[in-house]
Scaffold this motif. Structure first.
Motif, PDB file in Angstrom:
ATOM      1  N   LEU A   1       0.815  -1.208   0.000  1.00  0.00           N
ATOM      2  CA  LEU A   1       0.000   0.000   0.000  1.00  0.00           C
ATOM      3  C   LEU A   1       0.852   1.263   0.000  1.00  0.00           C
ATOM      4  O   LEU A   1       0.368   2.341  -0.337  1.00  0.00           O
ATOM      5  CB  LEU A   1      -0.937   0.024   1.215  1.00  0.00           C
TER       6      LEU A   1
ATOM      7  N   THR B   1       3.150   4.161  -1.097  1.00  0.00           N
ATOM      8  CA  THR B   1       3.157   4.799  -2.417  1.00  0.00           C
ATOM      9  C   THR B   1       4.364   4.394  -3.258  1.00  0.00           C
ATOM     10  O   THR B   1       4.267   4.343  -4.479  1.00  0.00           O
ATOM     11  CB  THR B   1       3.111   6.339  -2.294  1.00  0.00           C
TER      12      THR B   1
ATOM     13  N   ARG C   1       3.545   0.491  -4.200  1.00  0.00           N
ATOM     14  CA  ARG C   1       2.115   0.214  -4.351  1.00  0.00           C
ATOM     15  C   ARG C   1       1.836  -0.844  -5.420  1.00  0.00           C
ATOM     16  O   ARG C   1       2.319  -0.777  -6.534  1.00  0.00           O
ATOM     17  CB  ARG C   1       1.357   1.485  -4.692  1.00  0.00           C
TER      18      ARG C   1
ATOM     19  N   LEU D   1      -1.825  -2.691  -5.680  1.00  0.00           N
ATOM     20  CA  LEU D   1      -3.126  -2.930  -5.054  1.00  0.00           C
ATOM     21  C   LEU D   1      -3.632  -4.344  -5.297  1.00  0.00           C
ATOM     22  O   LEU D   1      -4.332  -4.892  -4.443  1.00  0.00           O
ATOM     23  CB  LEU D   1      -4.140  -1.886  -5.534  1.00  0.00           C
TER      24      LEU D   1
ATOM     25  N   ALA E   1      -6.645   3.569  -0.502  1.00  0.00           N
ATOM     26  CA  ALA E   1      -5.655   3.629  -1.588  1.00  0.00           C
ATOM     27  C   ALA E   1      -6.343   3.568  -2.949  1.00  0.00           C
ATOM     28  O   ALA E   1      -5.961   4.283  -3.878  1.00  0.00           O
ATOM     29  CB  ALA E   1      -4.646   2.496  -1.444  1.00  0.00           C
TER      30      ALA E   1
END
Length: 102
Positions: A39, A41, A44, A46, A89
């Protein structure tokens, strides 16, 4: 025994002591950590977080009644928190943005 390398007998003895439930709990801890890490940044992904959430939910159901109730409760809370963070997110991603999920 060679220094640091267990013998086959020692490995067999160790395996007798290990419970599948213990391995599942360790695995769940790792999945939760990975899910949160994906999660961030900078890292990331997802889709990987979603996969971690689904795996945690499935494994949690298997462990219910096998591990102490407090542990089940704690893992359920981790899953809920991870789901909320995942939803947040997802909502941050601009509409129509190309997916960078793996």
């Amino acid at each position: 025994m060679t220094e640091g390398i267990p013998t086959e007998k020692e490995l067999g003895e160790a395996l007798v002591k290990i419970k599948v439930s213990d391995v599942l709990v360790e695995t769940m801890q790792g999945l939760a950590s990975l899910g949160y890490h994906r999660l961030d940044t900078e890292t990331r992904d997802l889709e990987q977080t979603r996969l971690a959430i689904e795996a945690l939910k499935a494994m949690g159901g298997v462990l219910e009644g096998v591990v102490p109730a407090e542990l089940t409760r704690d893992f359920n809370q981790v899953v809920a928190n991870l789901q909320l963070a995942y939803a947040s997110a997802v909502s941050e991603r601009p509409a129509g943005a190309a997916s960078t999920d793996g």
